[in-house]
Design an enzyme around this catalytic site. Structure first.
Site, PDB file in Angstrom:
ATOM      1  N   TYR A  17      -4.158 -11.327  -4.848  1.00 52.87           N
ATOM      2  CA  TYR A  17      -3.564  -9.979  -4.883  1.00 52.87           C
ATOM      3  C   TYR A  17      -2.045 -10.087  -4.884  1.00 52.87           C
ATOM      4  O   TYR A  17      -1.481 -10.720  -3.997  1.00 52.87           O
ATOM      5  CB  TYR A  17      -3.992  -9.177  -3.655  1.00 52.87           C
ATOM      6  CG  TYR A  17      -5.440  -8.816  -3.559  1.00 52.87           C
ATOM      7  CD1 TYR A  17      -6.313  -8.934  -4.640  1.00 52.87           C
ATOM      8  CD2 TYR A  17      -5.978  -8.341  -2.364  1.00 52.87           C
ATOM      9  CE1 TYR A  17      -7.653  -8.589  -4.523  1.00 52.87           C
ATOM     10  CE2 TYR A  17      -7.306  -7.994  -2.244  1.00 52.87           C
ATOM     11  CZ  TYR A  17      -8.135  -8.121  -3.317  1.00 52.87           C
ATOM     12  OH  TYR A  17      -9.459  -7.778  -3.192  1.00 52.87           O
ATOM     13  N   GLY A  41      -8.014   5.477  -7.871  1.00 52.83           N
ATOM     14  CA  GLY A  41      -7.254   6.708  -7.723  1.00 52.83           C
ATOM     15  C   GLY A  41      -7.863   7.912  -8.415  1.00 52.83           C
ATOM     16  O   GLY A  41      -7.420   9.046  -8.197  1.00 52.83           O
ATOM     17  N   LYS A  85      -5.959  13.362  -9.147  1.00 52.07           N
ATOM     18  CA  LYS A  85      -4.669  13.483  -9.831  1.00 52.07           C
ATOM     19  C   LYS A  85      -4.720  13.090 -11.299  1.00 52.07           C
ATOM     20  O   LYS A  85      -3.757  13.305 -12.039  1.00 52.07           O
ATOM     21  CB  LYS A  85      -3.606  12.671  -9.099  1.00 52.07           C
ATOM     22  CG  LYS A  85      -3.814  11.172  -9.091  1.00 52.07           C
ATOM     23  CD  LYS A  85      -2.708  10.504  -8.250  1.00 52.07           C
ATOM     24  CE  LYS A  85      -2.894   9.006  -8.171  1.00 52.07           C
ATOM     25  NZ  LYS A  85      -1.849   8.373  -7.323  1.00 52.07           N
TER      26      LYS A  85
END
Length: 275
Positions: A53, A215, A220
């Protein structure tokens, strides 16, 4: 804050973990420190990272997340308040789950994390080239050496997990206490039909990743235009279809009823699922 044991790991965790794959990518070190402090101050305790990561981000090696978390831990005062979960098996410089690779990964992670023990160490993906007994044997040695407290796996199929658990039982080796699968309101079929029966039968704790579908479940991203300029836009964009928009509509309805956000509803749903 209500804590629960994570499978048979012996680790008591709050019902919400912090996914550290954002560190070194969309979150810089100073902001990471603020977020981790707020996370602990809220009574939460499980921080999840890996030795890859965020390798996908331009200019990143994949070691940034563990390094940032390690610097935060080195600042002092918080190590006994958190559980650190990390992974191995996908790093370009140390791939696979051979005993040699696993032991190297643990030693390197301990150094980056500035700690002498990793609470939960996970096989990041199944390795078809290494017998599971060999990997589990290496984990046994690392647990005996005091370097690991518990082990888990990620991205295993139901058959691979079942075989690993059977191997542990047959040979008296440590068992995977946790599974980290992709699971959220728009990615349900594989987990619910294949993995859920295994983890329920075997009392394996579950740490879903992509809990908000990159997300998308925040609400959104509702049009192609919403994706532009966002680091997670490509991941969220795959759900911009009739089914995904229907899920968002349902989230909107429930969120309005409870004066909550779509993200809060999506996480609440996930945290109350069996397993």
């Amino acid at each position: 804050m209500s804590y629960r044991f994570l499978g048979r790991s012996g680790l008591a965790v709050a019902p919400l973990a912090f996914g550290g794959n954002v560190f070194g990518w969309t979150v810089d070190e100073a902001t990471a420190f603020d977020l981790l402090d707020a996370f602990v101050d809220a009574g939460l305790n499980l921080i999840d990272t890996a030795d890859v990561y965020p390798r996908w981000a331009p200019g990143c090696t994949g070691l940034e997340s563990e390094t940032v978390i390690g610097r935060w831990l080195a600042r002092g005062g918080k190590r006994d308040k958190v559980l650190i979960a990390t992974k191995c098996g996908k790093a370009a410089h140390n791939p696979g789950l051979s005993p040699k690779a696993v032991k190297r990964a643990v030693d390197e992670a301990l150094t980056r994390l500035h700690t002498d023990v990793i609470d939960l160490f996970q096989a990041h993906a199944f390795d078809p080239d290494v017998p599971q007994a060999e990997t589990l044997g290496a984990f046994a040695e690392l647990i005996a050496a005091g370097k690991l407290r518990a082990i888990g796996c990620s991205n295993f199929t139901a058959a691979q997990l079942t075989d690993a658990l059977a191997t542990s039982a047959r040979l008296g080796l440590p068992r995977y206490a946790t599974l980290q699968p992709q699971y959220n309101l728009v990615e349900r079929a594989d987990y619910e039909t294949q993995l859920a029966p295994v983890v329920a039968k075997e009392t394996v704790g579950v740490l879903p990743y992509y809990a908000l579908a990159s997300g998308f479940l925040t609400g959104k991203y509702r049009t192609q235009a919403d994706l532009a300029g966002h680091a997670r836009g490509a991941g969220a964009g795959q759900y911009l279809n009739a089914r995904g928009l229907a899920v968002l509509a349902a989230l909107d309805t429930v969120a309005a009823r409870h004066h909550a956000t779509p993200a809060q509803v999506a996480l609440a749903w996930l945290m109350t699922r069996p397993g």
